[in-house]
Scaffold this motif. Structure first.
Motif: not given
Length: 184
Positions: A25, A105, A130, A139, A132, A21-22, A18-19
């Motif tokens: 982006k 992040l 944000v 998140f 995680f 993927e972030r 998930l991290v």
């Protein structure tokens, strides 16, 4: 252009998908990334940025020679008068990154005081994070003192006491809360 301060716990050696993927982006949007030179999350993030071909990265270091700079990116050496190797020595670069970033992040192990400090530094500059939370794979957006209190709910009582003893975060949060009340 937006600058993202990415950091996290030194105990986290492998980033969750998930991290990743972030981060992808962020790279795809060609946003500026600033990252520290520590082991753990910093070096893991650097590894991902290198694999993604991110050329908008700057590594921050309190030392004249960064501990990690996997992509041979430009380095912002943050001058400090604190003794080498102390918490204050390494925190100097984090404070500068909070100053230079638009938002953060953070990848957090629910214990790391350094990551909590980064969230507080960003909050004190009216910038959001944000976060995680690694142990629950979720998140949480931290834009306010109330959000910060939601974040620390993920800590054990013992870790909460240790963190407050190390970085006096409750005092800092009370000061931020008083500033927010004064603004209203």
């Amino acid at each position: 252009m937006t600058t993202i301060f990415i950091a996290g716990s030194i105990t986290i050696k492998k980033l969750d998908t998930l991290v990743i993927e972030r981060i992808k982006k962020i790279v795809d949007k060609k946003l500026n990334v600033i990252v520290g030179d520590a082991n753990g999350v910093d070096s893991s993030v650097q590894k991902e940025l290198l694999q993604m071909g991110c050329d908008t990265t700057i590594v921050y270091s309190s030392s004249s020679k960064p501990r990690n700079n996997l992509g041979s990116w430009p380095v912002n050496i943050v001058k400090t008068n604190h003794p080498y190797g102390t918490r204050a020595f390494y925190t100097a670069k984090d404070i500068q990154m909070a100053e230079d970033a638009d938002c953060g992040l953070m990848i957090w192990d629910s214990k790391s005081t350094g990551t909590l400090s980064n969230v507080i530094e960003l909050l004190s500059r009216n910038k959001s994070s944000v976060v995680f939370i690694n142990k629950v794979k979720e998140f949480l957006i931290v834009k306010s003192v109330d959000d910060f209190h939601l974040l620390i709910n993920y800590m054990s009582e013992l870790d909460l006491e240790k963190a407050d003893g190390k970085i006096k975060f409750q005092k800092k949060i009370d000061e931020l809360k008083n500033q927010q009340i004064t603004l209203i």
